[in-house]
Design a protein around this motif. Structure first.
Motif, mmCIF file in Angstrom:
data_model
loop_
_atom_site.group_PDB
_atom_site.id
_atom_site.type_symbol
_atom_site.label_atom_id
_atom_site.label_comp_id
_atom_site.label_asym_id
_atom_site.label_seq_id
_atom_site.Cartn_x
_atom_site.Cartn_y
_atom_site.Cartn_z
ATOM 1 N N ASP A 17 -13.176 0.881 -20.178
ATOM 2 C CA ASP A 17 -11.834 1.597 -19.993
ATOM 3 C C ASP A 17 -11.248 0.905 -18.695
ATOM 4 O O ASP A 17 -12.009 0.064 -18.043
ATOM 5 C CB ASP A 17 -12.112 3.003 -19.646
ATOM 6 N N SER A 18 -10.010 1.284 -18.269
ATOM 7 C CA SER A 18 -9.412 0.599 -17.275
ATOM 8 C C SER A 18 -9.755 1.127 -15.849
ATOM 9 O O SER A 18 -10.249 2.448 -15.858
ATOM 10 C CB SER A 18 -7.873 0.810 -17.383
ATOM 11 N N TYR A 19 -9.672 0.447 -14.824
ATOM 12 C CA TYR A 19 -9.957 0.906 -13.623
ATOM 13 C C TYR A 19 -8.731 0.411 -12.748
ATOM 14 O O TYR A 19 -7.998 -0.883 -13.116
ATOM 15 C CB TYR A 19 -10.866 0.121 -12.942
ATOM 16 N N VAL A 20 -8.208 1.192 -11.666
ATOM 17 C CA VAL A 20 -7.286 0.350 -10.907
ATOM 18 C C VAL A 20 -7.956 0.010 -9.526
ATOM 19 O O VAL A 20 -8.902 0.540 -9.105
ATOM 20 C CB VAL A 20 -6.134 1.754 -10.206
ATOM 21 N N THR A 21 -7.392 -1.183 -9.412
ATOM 22 C CA THR A 21 -8.091 -1.961 -8.118
ATOM 23 C C THR A 21 -7.585 -1.089 -6.985
ATOM 24 O O THR A 21 -6.607 -0.693 -6.548
ATOM 25 C CB THR A 21 -7.483 -3.139 -8.031
ATOM 26 N N PRO A 22 -8.867 -0.616 -6.210
ATOM 27 C CA PRO A 22 -8.710 0.052 -4.810
ATOM 28 C C PRO A 22 -7.479 -0.756 -3.922
ATOM 29 O O PRO A 22 -7.674 -1.933 -3.748
ATOM 30 C CB PRO A 22 -9.987 0.234 -4.512
ATOM 31 N N GLY A 23 -6.761 0.035 -3.503
ATOM 32 C CA GLY A 23 -5.682 -0.083 -2.398
ATOM 33 C C GLY A 23 -4.386 -0.634 -3.367
ATOM 34 O O GLY A 23 -3.523 -0.791 -2.698
ATOM 35 N N ARG A 24 -4.432 -0.500 -4.734
ATOM 36 C CA ARG A 24 -3.208 -0.988 -5.359
ATOM 37 C C ARG A 24 -2.832 0.220 -6.268
ATOM 38 O O ARG A 24 -1.940 0.070 -7.318
ATOM 39 C CB ARG A 24 -3.505 -2.253 -6.463
ATOM 40 N N GLU A 25 -3.179 1.393 -5.821
ATOM 41 C CA GLU A 25 -2.785 2.722 -6.597
ATOM 42 C C GLU A 25 -1.290 2.712 -6.779
ATOM 43 O O GLU A 25 -0.902 3.380 -8.019
ATOM 44 C CB GLU A 25 -3.744 3.985 -5.940
ATOM 45 N N GLY A 26 -0.532 2.393 -5.834
ATOM 46 C CA GLY A 26 0.927 2.641 -6.082
ATOM 47 C C GLY A 26 1.669 1.288 -6.513
ATOM 48 O O GLY A 26 2.964 1.390 -6.573
#
Length: 315
Positions: free
Chosen positions: A113-122
């Protein structure tokens, strides 16, 4: 993580339990920053092109049983609508294409599944990972048509975003204030400007990549058109392991290999000299032969330079 405080460390964001069952974050990337730049003055390199590392990625997240525990309560709540729930049941339970959450393959792979790269949430790019959860057998490569799925190259790109390099403030001689038409020597501290690297890995997949940044040049922008740079291009290349050459007594009549000559006084103020270091970036990783290129990165800093008129003494 990206945008946070930096220190030489290994940060894990995934784990498995004693039986080897994947946790909800086991596919997340682990970073080893022990060879990265550190300290209060470091910052991220920015790609010299419009390229950016991925803001999201795909990696293992669920066993068959875990995916069932995630999906079935949603279907039972009927909060997403009958048609959507029916389509999901077909996909994961009814054999179109998966049957019974792939329980017959338990222990032989994972649901990705997908993960958001930490620090790139916005970051708008964090919404780019829209693929449905998909299965990958242990030892198989993820689908080639999903560019954000974890591979050594994707790990190298994620490590790129974690690279930290020193703020670029050049040493100048004269140091306090220079004079009009006086060549000013510029150089960088060789102890600060050395290669740095970050390793990114997903231990569950036994795959990793190391991204390395090496300083290759500094570009001097005097902060005014009334100036002459050395060399004329303003780009000082790395030579003998350093950028520029420290000034030494007896060199006052020599042309600096890296520096600037101001042609007009800065008056009551100062010029904003900007020095931008270009970092050559490459990576190597699991199953990859030799070093592979990534876009060059830039990181610069500004500093005040006071330029005075040479005062003549009349008798």
């Amino acid at each position: 993580m990206g945008g946070g405080a930096q220190s030489p460390s290994t940060d894990a964001h995934g784990e498995t339990d004693g039986s080897g069952t994947v946790s909800a974050t086991a596919g997340a990337v682990v970073y080893n920053r022990s060879k990265n730049g550190s300290g209060a003055s470091v910052g991220p390199v920015a790609a010299a092109t419009n390229w950016t590392p991925p803001a999201c990625y795909y990696a293992p997240k669920y066993t068959p049983e875990q995916l069932q525990k995630v999906k079935e309560p949603v279907w039972e709540a009927e909060s997403t609508g009958y048609q959507w729930d029916a389509t999901q049941r077909d996909r994961y339970v009814n054999g179109k294409p998966y049957k019974d959450f792939n329980k017959e393959k338990a222990g032989e792979g994972y649901w990705w599944d997908s993960y958001v790269t930490p620090g790139r949430e916005g970051d708008p790019g964090a919404l780019d990972c829209k693929e449905e959860i998909f299965w990958v057998d242990t030892g198989d490569d993820p689908p080639a048509d999903i560019p954000q799925a974890i591979t050594p190259e994707v790990l190298a790109q994620l490590a790129y975003a974690e690279i930290r390099v020193p703020t670029t403030e050049v040493e100048l001689r004269p140091a306090e204030a220079t004079k009009v038409n006086l060549p000013t020597w510029a150089w960088l501290d060789a102890t600060d400007f050395k290669p740095v690297s970050v390793t990114a890995s997903v231990p569950l997949l036994q795959v990793e990549a190391t991204t390395t940044a090496e300083p290759v040049s500094v570009k001097i922008d005097p902060g005014t058109a009334d100036a002459q740079t050395y060399p004329a291009s303003g780009v000082c290349e790395v030579a003998n392991g350093r950028i520029g050459e420290p000034y030494a007594n007896g060199k006052a009549d020599e042309t600096p290999p890296c520096g600037v000559k101001y042609l007009r006084s800065s008056g009551d103020g100062s010029y904003q000299l900007k020095a931008t270091v270009t970092w050559k970036i490459h990576w190597t990783g699991t199953g990859v032969a030799g070093e592979q290129p990534l876009p060059d990165g830039d990181f610069g800093g500004e500093q005040d330079v006071v330029v005075q008129e040479i005062q003549a003494v009349n008798r």
